[in-house]
Scaffold this motif. Structure first.
Motif, PDB file in Angstrom:
ATOM      1  N   ILE A 243      -8.648   0.729  -0.277  1.00  0.00           N
ATOM      2  CA  ILE A 243     -10.147   0.668  -0.029  1.00  0.00           C
ATOM      3  C   ILE A 243     -10.876   2.035   1.306  1.00  0.00           C
ATOM      4  CG2 ILE A 243     -12.237  -0.500   0.957  1.00  0.00           C
ATOM      5  CD1 ILE A 243     -10.781  -2.897   0.410  1.00  0.00           C
ATOM      6  N   GLY A 244      -9.745   1.539   2.166  1.00  0.00           N
ATOM      7  CA  GLY A 244     -10.191   2.879   3.467  1.00  0.00           C
ATOM      8  C   GLY A 244      -9.578   2.483   4.694  1.00  0.00           C
ATOM      9  N   ASP A 245      -9.705   3.559   5.585  1.00  0.00           N
ATOM     10  CA  ASP A 245      -8.445   3.639   7.184  1.00  0.00           C
ATOM     11  C   ASP A 245      -9.467   2.529   7.877  1.00  0.00           C
ATOM     12  OD1 ASP A 245      -9.871   5.727   6.381  1.00  0.00           O
ATOM     13  OD2 ASP A 245      -9.562   6.220   8.709  1.00  0.00           O
ATOM     14  N   PHE A 246      -8.000   1.799   8.551  1.00  0.00           N
ATOM     15  CA  PHE A 246      -8.928   1.064   9.923  1.00  0.00           C
ATOM     16  C   PHE A 246      -8.028   1.265  10.415  1.00  0.00           C
ATOM     17  CE2 PHE A 246      -6.431  -1.361   6.096  1.00  0.00           C
ATOM     18  CZ  PHE A 246      -5.967  -1.837   7.000  1.00  0.00           C
ATOM     19  N   LYS A 247      -7.949  -0.022  11.704  1.00  0.00           N
ATOM     20  CA  LYS A 247      -7.159  -0.314  13.118  1.00  0.00           C
ATOM     21  C   LYS A 247      -6.521  -1.451  12.826  1.00  0.00           C
ATOM     22  CE  LYS A 247      -8.441   3.899  15.817  1.00  0.00           C
ATOM     23  NZ  LYS A 247      -9.480   3.913  17.250  1.00  0.00           N
ATOM     24  N   ILE A 248      -5.102  -1.851  13.609  1.00  0.00           N
ATOM     25  CA  ILE A 248      -5.194  -3.235  13.400  1.00  0.00           C
ATOM     26  C   ILE A 248      -5.451  -3.976  14.756  1.00  0.00           C
ATOM     27  CG2 ILE A 248      -3.194  -4.930  13.572  1.00  0.00           C
ATOM     28  CD1 ILE A 248      -2.150  -3.025  10.976  1.00  0.00           C
ATOM     29  N   HIS A 249      -5.937  -4.773  15.326  1.00  0.00           N
ATOM     30  CA  HIS A 249      -5.815  -5.169  16.407  1.00  0.00           C
ATOM     31  C   HIS A 249      -6.105  -7.189  16.555  1.00  0.00           C
ATOM     32  CE1 HIS A 249      -8.684  -1.886  17.722  1.00  0.00           C
ATOM     33  NE2 HIS A 249      -9.657  -1.856  16.785  1.00  0.00           N
ATOM     34  N   PRO A 250      -4.875  -7.280  16.827  1.00  0.00           N
ATOM     35  CA  PRO A 250      -4.019  -8.587  17.288  1.00  0.00           C
ATOM     36  C   PRO A 250      -4.898  -8.887  18.154  1.00  0.00           C
ATOM     37  CG  PRO A 250      -1.982  -6.929  17.395  1.00  0.00           C
ATOM     38  CD  PRO A 250      -3.747  -5.771  17.010  1.00  0.00           C
ATOM     39  N   ALA A 251      -5.236 -10.114  18.372  1.00  0.00           N
ATOM     40  CA  ALA A 251      -5.522 -10.512  19.119  1.00  0.00           C
ATOM     41  C   ALA A 251      -5.112 -12.375  19.989  1.00  0.00           C
ATOM     42  CB  ALA A 251      -7.552 -11.330  19.086  1.00  0.00           C
ATOM     43  N   LYS A 252      -5.938 -12.905  20.341  1.00  0.00           N
ATOM     44  CA  LYS A 252      -5.306 -14.630  21.049  1.00  0.00           C
ATOM     45  C   LYS A 252      -4.667 -15.174  19.352  1.00  0.00           C
ATOM     46  CE  LYS A 252      -5.166 -18.357  23.441  1.00  0.00           C
ATOM     47  NZ  LYS A 252      -6.442 -18.919  25.124  1.00  0.00           N
ATOM     48  N   THR A 253      -5.524 -15.528  18.999  1.00  0.00           N
ATOM     49  CA  THR A 253      -5.328 -16.216  17.515  1.00  0.00           C
ATOM     50  C   THR A 253      -5.159 -15.433  16.096  1.00  0.00           C
ATOM     51  OG1 THR A 253      -7.455 -17.150  17.229  1.00  0.00           O
ATOM     52  CG2 THR A 253      -6.482 -18.864  18.760  1.00  0.00           C
TER      53      THR A 253
ATOM     54  N   SER B 210      -7.097  -8.794  13.986  1.00  0.00           N
ATOM     55  CA  SER B 210      -8.400  -7.905  13.318  1.00  0.00           C
ATOM     56  C   SER B 210      -8.869  -7.115  12.589  1.00  0.00           C
ATOM     57  CB  SER B 210      -9.442  -8.301  14.084  1.00  0.00           C
ATOM     58  OG  SER B 210      -9.456  -9.850  13.648  1.00  0.00           O
ATOM     59  N   LEU B 211      -8.534  -6.096  11.391  1.00  0.00           N
ATOM     60  CA  LEU B 211      -9.064  -5.003  11.200  1.00  0.00           C
ATOM     61  C   LEU B 211     -10.253  -4.479  11.348  1.00  0.00           C
ATOM     62  CD1 LEU B 211      -7.532  -5.230   7.327  1.00  0.00           C
ATOM     63  CD2 LEU B 211      -5.821  -5.082   9.995  1.00  0.00           C
ATOM     64  N   ALA B 212     -10.270  -3.026  11.881  1.00  0.00           N
ATOM     65  CA  ALA B 212     -11.599  -2.661  12.425  1.00  0.00           C
ATOM     66  C   ALA B 212     -11.135  -1.366  12.167  1.00  0.00           C
ATOM     67  CB  ALA B 212     -11.471  -2.467  13.583  1.00  0.00           C
ATOM     68  N   LYS B 213     -12.752  -0.667  11.331  1.00  0.00           N
ATOM     69  CA  LYS B 213     -13.176   0.518  11.314  1.00  0.00           C
ATOM     70  C   LYS B 213     -14.349   0.870  13.098  1.00  0.00           C
ATOM     71  CE  LYS B 213     -13.635   4.215   9.286  1.00  0.00           C
ATOM     72  NZ  LYS B 213     -12.856   5.699   9.154  1.00  0.00           N
ATOM     73  N   ASN B 214     -15.582   0.291  12.204  1.00  0.00           N
ATOM     74  CA  ASN B 214     -16.231  -0.025  13.530  1.00  0.00           C
ATOM     75  C   ASN B 214     -16.425  -0.036  14.318  1.00  0.00           C
ATOM     76  OD1 ASN B 214     -17.526   3.356  12.609  1.00  0.00           O
ATOM     77  ND2 ASN B 214     -17.902   1.744  10.967  1.00  0.00           N
TER      78      ASN B 214
ATOM     79  N   HIS C 225       2.207  -7.365   3.992  1.00  0.00           N
ATOM     80  CA  HIS C 225       2.177  -6.639   3.935  1.00  0.00           C
ATOM     81  C   HIS C 225       1.070  -5.849   2.670  1.00  0.00           C
ATOM     82  CE1 HIS C 225       4.751  -5.601   7.651  1.00  0.00           C
ATOM     83  NE2 HIS C 225       5.422  -6.662   6.905  1.00  0.00           N
ATOM     84  N   HIS C 226       1.320  -6.858   1.500  1.00  0.00           N
ATOM     85  CA  HIS C 226       0.664  -6.577   0.268  1.00  0.00           C
ATOM     86  C   HIS C 226      -0.960  -6.330   0.998  1.00  0.00           C
ATOM     87  CE1 HIS C 226      -0.637  -6.262  -3.707  1.00  0.00           C
ATOM     88  NE2 HIS C 226      -0.709  -7.295  -3.761  1.00  0.00           N
ATOM     89  N   PHE C 227      -1.116  -7.438   1.170  1.00  0.00           N
ATOM     90  CA  PHE C 227      -2.981  -7.563   2.087  1.00  0.00           C
ATOM     91  C   PHE C 227      -3.268  -6.708   2.911  1.00  0.00           C
ATOM     92  CE2 PHE C 227      -6.189  -8.196   4.659  1.00  0.00           C
ATOM     93  CZ  PHE C 227      -7.361  -8.958   3.669  1.00  0.00           C
ATOM     94  N   LEU C 228      -2.413  -5.580   3.209  1.00  0.00           N
ATOM     95  CA  LEU C 228      -2.737  -4.213   3.678  1.00  0.00           C
ATOM     96  C   LEU C 228      -2.816  -3.601   3.358  1.00  0.00           C
ATOM     97  CD1 LEU C 228      -0.973  -4.684   7.890  1.00  0.00           C
ATOM     98  CD2 LEU C 228      -3.571  -5.244   7.123  1.00  0.00           C
ATOM     99  N   ALA C 229      -1.944  -3.293   2.205  1.00  0.00           N
ATOM    100  CA  ALA C 229      -1.317  -2.417   1.399  1.00  0.00           C
ATOM    101  C   ALA C 229      -2.778  -2.070   0.772  1.00  0.00           C
ATOM    102  CB  ALA C 229      -0.150  -2.022   1.413  1.00  0.00           C
ATOM    103  N   GLN C 230      -3.535  -3.298  -0.077  1.00  0.00           N
ATOM    104  CA  GLN C 230      -4.520  -3.146  -0.841  1.00  0.00           C
ATOM    105  C   GLN C 230      -5.443  -2.337   0.408  1.00  0.00           C
ATOM    106  OE1 GLN C 230      -4.642  -3.760  -3.819  1.00  0.00           O
ATOM    107  NE2 GLN C 230      -2.249  -3.441  -3.934  1.00  0.00           N
ATOM    108  N   TYR C 231      -6.005  -3.132   1.879  1.00  0.00           N
ATOM    109  CA  TYR C 231      -7.288  -2.600   1.728  1.00  0.00           C
ATOM    110  C   TYR C 231      -6.967  -1.168   2.472  1.00  0.00           C
ATOM    111  CZ  TYR C 231     -11.099  -5.050   3.389  1.00  0.00           C
ATOM    112  OH  TYR C 231     -12.097  -6.018   3.446  1.00  0.00           O
ATOM    113  N   ARG C 232      -6.147  -0.453   2.560  1.00  0.00           N
ATOM    114  CA  ARG C 232      -5.693   0.924   3.368  1.00  0.00           C
ATOM    115  C   ARG C 232      -6.179   1.285   1.330  1.00  0.00           C
ATOM    116  NH1 ARG C 232      -0.844  -1.026   6.196  1.00  0.00           N
ATOM    117  NH2 ARG C 232      -1.615  -0.339   8.257  1.00  0.00           N
TER     118      ARG C 232
END
Length: 140
Positions: free
Chosen positions: A50-60, A63-67, A41-48
């Motif tokens: 910098i800019g907005d992004f979407k969270i993409h859970p995958a199999k393993t 990922s964080l994504a903008k474009n 949660h700290h990592f996500l807060a720090q990235y926020r």
């Protein structure tokens, strides 16, 4: 932007390769220590900051994504968090990366391990900003 009709994830290019999974962010955090969840949660807060992004859970990983996907949280350890930042050149003159590896011709994955919130320092933030900026260039 293209949206997968099956899983509704958004991508920069049409029919981009991905996995359509029903895995959620909560699935990754389930059973993890309070230390690891706090680091995440700290990592996500720090990235926020910098800019907005979407969270993409995958199999393993998550990922964080903008474009495109510009960062992956790929290991939730007992007392640490491992993160991968794909950059366009090798940055080996720093102690913040414990591993660097080439992926294809253009991307070079840089791996950071966080044991404590203070491990996410200004130097790491610099590389997080760089990964985010590289993603913005891909979206143009």
């Amino acid at each position: 932007m293209w949206t997968c009709p099956t899983c509704t994830q958004s991508f920069l290019r049409a029919n981009q390769t991905h996995s359509c999974l029903e895995k959620t962010e909560a699935d990754f955090l389930r059973g993890k220590s309070a230390v690891t969840v706090g680091l995440y949660h700290h990592f996500l807060a720090q990235y926020r900051t910098i800019g907005d992004f979407k969270i993409h859970p995958a199999k393993t990983m998550i990922s964080l994504a903008k474009n495109t996907r510009f960062c992956s949280v790929f290991q939730f350890g007992r007392n640490f968090l491992d993160v991968c930042l794909p950059l366009n050149q090798v940055y080996d003159q720093t102690l913040c990366f414990h591993k660097i590896g080439h992926v294809g011709e253009k991307d070079i994955n840089h791996y950071v391990r966080f044991y404590d919130k203070e491990d996410l320092n200004e130097e790491v933030l610099h590389f997080m900003r760089l990964a985010y900026a590289l993603d913005a260039e891909k979206g143009k």
